[in-house]
Design a protein around this motif. Sequence first.
Motif, PDB file in Angstrom:
ATOM      1  N   ASP A  35       1.279  -1.288   0.083  1.00 25.17           N
ATOM      2  CA  ASP A  35       0.286   0.515   0.036  1.00 25.17           C
ATOM      3  C   ASP A  35       0.677   0.968   0.069  1.00 25.17           C
ATOM      4  O   ASP A  35       0.305   2.536  -0.069  1.00 25.17           O
ATOM      5  N   ASP A  36       1.784   1.434  -0.254  1.00 23.62           N
ATOM      6  CA  ASP A  36       2.599   2.329  -0.144  1.00 23.62           C
ATOM      7  C   ASP A  36       2.370   3.093  -1.284  1.00 23.62           C
ATOM      8  O   ASP A  36       3.014   4.484  -1.095  1.00 23.62           O
ATOM      9  N   ALA A  37       2.204   3.031  -2.435  1.00 27.63           N
ATOM     10  CA  ALA A  37       2.059   3.564  -3.498  1.00 27.63           C
ATOM     11  C   ALA A  37       0.643   4.323  -3.277  1.00 27.63           C
ATOM     12  O   ALA A  37       0.675   5.490  -3.770  1.00 27.63           O
ATOM     13  N   PHE A  38      -0.468   3.961  -2.319  1.00 25.46           N
ATOM     14  CA  PHE A  38      -1.212   4.050  -2.453  1.00 25.46           C
ATOM     15  C   PHE A  38      -1.496   5.109  -1.271  1.00 25.46           C
ATOM     16  O   PHE A  38      -2.400   6.085  -1.566  1.00 25.46           O
ATOM     17  N   GLN A  39      -0.287   4.462  -0.193  1.00 23.47           N
ATOM     18  CA  GLN A  39      -0.431   6.288   0.483  1.00 23.47           C
ATOM     19  C   GLN A  39       0.479   7.522   0.504  1.00 23.47           C
ATOM     20  O   GLN A  39      -0.378   8.594   0.521  1.00 23.47           O
ATOM     21  N   GLU A  40       1.439   7.069  -0.776  1.00 28.70           N
ATOM     22  CA  GLU A  40       1.868   8.163  -1.241  1.00 28.70           C
ATOM     23  C   GLU A  40       0.953   9.432  -1.704  1.00 28.70           C
ATOM     24  O   GLU A  40       0.640  10.312  -2.360  1.00 28.70           O
ATOM     25  N   LEU A  41      -0.363   8.291  -3.062  1.00 27.75           N
ATOM     26  CA  LEU A  41      -1.095   9.037  -4.011  1.00 27.75           C
ATOM     27  C   LEU A  41      -2.154   9.451  -2.865  1.00 27.75           C
ATOM     28  O   LEU A  41      -2.030  10.714  -2.986  1.00 27.75           O
ATOM     29  N   ILE A  42      -2.302   9.319  -1.860  1.00 22.06           N
ATOM     30  CA  ILE A  42      -3.475  10.217  -1.100  1.00 22.06           C
ATOM     31  C   ILE A  42      -2.675  11.733  -0.149  1.00 22.06           C
ATOM     32  O   ILE A  42      -3.475  12.061  -0.635  1.00 22.06           O
ATOM     33  N   THR A  43      -1.986  10.859  -0.615  1.00 19.84           N
ATOM     34  CA  THR A  43      -0.669  12.203   0.297  1.00 19.84           C
ATOM     35  C   THR A  43      -0.653  13.489  -0.670  1.00 19.84           C
ATOM     36  O   THR A  43      -1.066  14.731  -0.317  1.00 19.84           O
ATOM     37  N   GLU A  44      -0.323  12.824  -2.257  1.00 21.62           N
ATOM     38  CA  GLU A  44      -0.129  13.929  -2.525  1.00 21.62           C
ATOM     39  C   GLU A  44      -1.400  14.722  -3.110  1.00 21.62           C
ATOM     40  O   GLU A  44      -2.013  15.652  -3.069  1.00 21.62           O
ATOM     41  N   ALA A  45      -2.451  13.974  -3.697  1.00 13.83           N
ATOM     42  CA  ALA A  45      -3.400  14.077  -4.342  1.00 13.83           C
ATOM     43  C   ALA A  45      -4.564  15.205  -3.462  1.00 13.83           C
ATOM     44  O   ALA A  45      -4.881  16.138  -3.175  1.00 13.83           O
ATOM     45  N   ALA A  46      -5.077  13.696  -2.385  1.00 13.13           N
ATOM     46  CA  ALA A  46      -5.919  14.113  -1.472  1.00 13.13           C
ATOM     47  C   ALA A  46      -5.612  15.750  -0.658  1.00 13.13           C
ATOM     48  O   ALA A  46      -5.811  16.871  -0.396  1.00 13.13           O
ATOM     49  N   TRP A  47      -4.460  15.406   0.307  1.00 15.49           N
ATOM     50  CA  TRP A  47      -3.915  16.038   1.495  1.00 15.49           C
ATOM     51  C   TRP A  47      -2.837  17.716   0.433  1.00 15.49           C
ATOM     52  O   TRP A  47      -2.884  18.576   0.978  1.00 15.49           O
ATOM     53  N   GLY A  48      -1.912  17.108  -0.899  1.00 13.43           N
ATOM     54  CA  GLY A  48      -1.686  17.943  -1.024  1.00 13.43           C
ATOM     55  C   GLY A  48      -1.951  18.617  -2.022  1.00 13.43           C
ATOM     56  O   GLY A  48      -1.549  19.835  -2.261  1.00 13.43           O
ATOM     57  N   HIS A  49      -3.325  18.781  -3.034  1.00 12.97           N
ATOM     58  CA  HIS A  49      -3.923  18.767  -3.972  1.00 12.97           C
ATOM     59  C   HIS A  49      -4.772  19.495  -3.423  1.00 12.97           C
ATOM     60  O   HIS A  49      -5.935  20.695  -4.099  1.00 12.97           O
ATOM     61  N   VAL A  50      -5.885  18.559  -2.525  1.00 11.69           N
ATOM     62  CA  VAL A  50      -6.992  19.389  -2.336  1.00 11.69           C
ATOM     63  C   VAL A  50      -7.426  20.475  -1.062  1.00 11.69           C
ATOM     64  O   VAL A  50      -7.195  21.132  -0.630  1.00 11.69           O
ATOM     65  N   TRP A  51      -6.786  19.281  -0.181  1.00 13.38           N
ATOM     66  CA  TRP A  51      -6.985  19.556   1.809  1.00 13.38           C
ATOM     67  C   TRP A  51      -5.728  20.957   1.725  1.00 13.38           C
ATOM     68  O   TRP A  51      -5.637  22.117   2.372  1.00 13.38           O
ATOM     69  N   SER A  52      -5.141  20.672   0.759  1.00 13.95           N
ATOM     70  CA  SER A  52      -3.874  21.903   1.227  1.00 13.95           C
ATOM     71  C   SER A  52      -4.045  23.580   0.571  1.00 13.95           C
ATOM     72  O   SER A  52      -3.007  24.718  -0.128  1.00 13.95           O
ATOM     73  N   ARG A  53      -5.302  23.587  -0.630  1.00 21.35           N
ATOM     74  CA  ARG A  53      -5.272  24.520  -1.789  1.00 21.35           C
ATOM     75  C   ARG A  53      -6.227  25.769  -0.424  1.00 21.35           C
ATOM     76  O   ARG A  53      -6.878  25.619   1.014  1.00 21.35           O
ATOM     77  N   PRO A  54      -5.644  26.916  -0.712  1.00 22.50           N
ATOM     78  CA  PRO A  54      -6.123  27.895  -0.412  1.00 22.50           C
ATOM     79  C   PRO A  54      -7.555  28.945  -0.198  1.00 22.50           C
ATOM     80  O   PRO A  54      -7.774  29.144   0.864  1.00 22.50           O
ATOM     81  N   ASN A  55      -8.270  28.321  -1.299  1.00 20.72           N
ATOM     82  CA  ASN A  55      -9.652  29.004  -1.518  1.00 20.72           C
ATOM     83  C   ASN A  55     -10.455  28.356   0.229  1.00 20.72           C
ATOM     84  O   ASN A  55     -10.876  29.481  -0.035  1.00 20.72           O
ATOM     85  N   TRP A  56     -10.719  27.445   0.944  1.00 24.40           N
ATOM     86  CA  TRP A  56     -11.330  26.889   1.805  1.00 24.40           C
ATOM     87  C   TRP A  56     -10.710  27.117   3.063  1.00 24.40           C
ATOM     88  O   TRP A  56      -9.638  26.509   2.821  1.00 24.40           O
ATOM     89  N   THR A  57     -11.416  27.272   3.876  1.00 22.74           N
ATOM     90  CA  THR A  57     -10.788  26.874   5.425  1.00 22.74           C
ATOM     91  C   THR A  57     -10.244  25.639   5.878  1.00 22.74           C
ATOM     92  O   THR A  57     -11.270  25.058   5.175  1.00 22.74           O
ATOM     93  N   LYS A  58      -9.469  24.945   6.331  1.00 18.22           N
ATOM     94  CA  LYS A  58      -9.878  23.297   6.714  1.00 18.22           C
ATOM     95  C   LYS A  58     -10.876  23.353   7.535  1.00 18.22           C
ATOM     96  O   LYS A  58     -11.468  22.312   7.660  1.00 18.22           O
ATOM     97  N   ARG A  59     -11.722  24.399   8.594  1.00 17.43           N
ATOM     98  CA  ARG A  59     -13.224  24.343   8.735  1.00 17.43           C
ATOM     99  C   ARG A  59     -14.053  23.802   7.954  1.00 17.43           C
ATOM    100  O   ARG A  59     -14.611  22.552   8.098  1.00 17.43           O
ATOM    101  N   LEU A  60     -14.054  24.284   6.383  1.00 17.90           N
ATOM    102  CA  LEU A  60     -14.849  24.270   5.727  1.00 17.90           C
ATOM    103  C   LEU A  60     -14.956  22.749   5.435  1.00 17.90           C
ATOM    104  O   LEU A  60     -15.770  21.813   4.473  1.00 17.90           O
ATOM    105  N   ARG A  61     -13.423  22.334   4.565  1.00 17.54           N
ATOM    106  CA  ARG A  61     -13.075  21.390   3.795  1.00 17.54           C
ATOM    107  C   ARG A  61     -13.623  20.476   4.835  1.00 17.54           C
ATOM    108  O   ARG A  61     -14.098  19.545   4.629  1.00 17.54           O
ATOM    109  N   SER A  62     -13.788  20.906   6.293  1.00 20.02           N
ATOM    110  CA  SER A  62     -13.342  18.905   7.119  1.00 20.02           C
ATOM    111  C   SER A  62     -15.359  18.778   7.288  1.00 20.02           C
ATOM    112  O   SER A  62     -15.876  18.413   7.348  1.00 20.02           O
ATOM    113  N   VAL A  63     -16.185  19.816   7.020  1.00 21.36           N
ATOM    114  CA  VAL A  63     -17.713  19.823   7.022  1.00 21.36           C
ATOM    115  C   VAL A  63     -18.226  19.508   5.857  1.00 21.36           C
ATOM    116  O   VAL A  63     -18.914  17.920   5.682  1.00 21.36           O
ATOM    117  N   VAL A  64     -17.510  19.553   5.163  1.00 18.41           N
ATOM    118  CA  VAL A  64     -17.754  19.341   3.403  1.00 18.41           C
ATOM    119  C   VAL A  64     -17.017  17.885   3.115  1.00 18.41           C
ATOM    120  O   VAL A  64     -18.428  16.988   2.912  1.00 18.41           O
TER     121      VAL A  64
END
Length: 131
Positions: A35-64
């Motif tokens: 699962d190393d490749a999967f963990q790398e994928l979610i770290t880059e895609a979910a956490w790096g591409h989506v959760w790290s974007r500046p447009n929404w707060t972490k609070r809003l991302r959390s609720v969504v």
Amino acid sequence: MSEKSRRYTEGMATRRSVLGDAWVDRAEANKTEFDDAFQELITEAAWGHVWSRPNWTKRLRSVVTIALLAALGHDEELAMHVRATARTGATADDLREAMLHVAIYAGVPAANRAIRIVKQTLAAMQSGETQ
């Protein structure tokens, strides 16, 4: 192990800020070659591409995120993200509103199940239980 991308590094920092070091350290310690490749994928895609974007707060991302996980019936991930509200700033009131949206847009059974999980998780958090 190959050199990690900037997006991975940014994603890992965001992942740690949302889920906490202990959670991420356990996930990292438990990953295998399988699962190393999967963990790398979610770290880059979910956490790096989506959760790290500046447009929404972490609070809003959390609720969504919580509303989406509830609507899709992803119980384990739902509980994990409810626990993460301690770091994202999403409140019990925010979660209540999200569950109302889930009931209307995804159905009462999905909301009913999710509300049970949210209540259990919030109660465990209030009593000091960690996971």
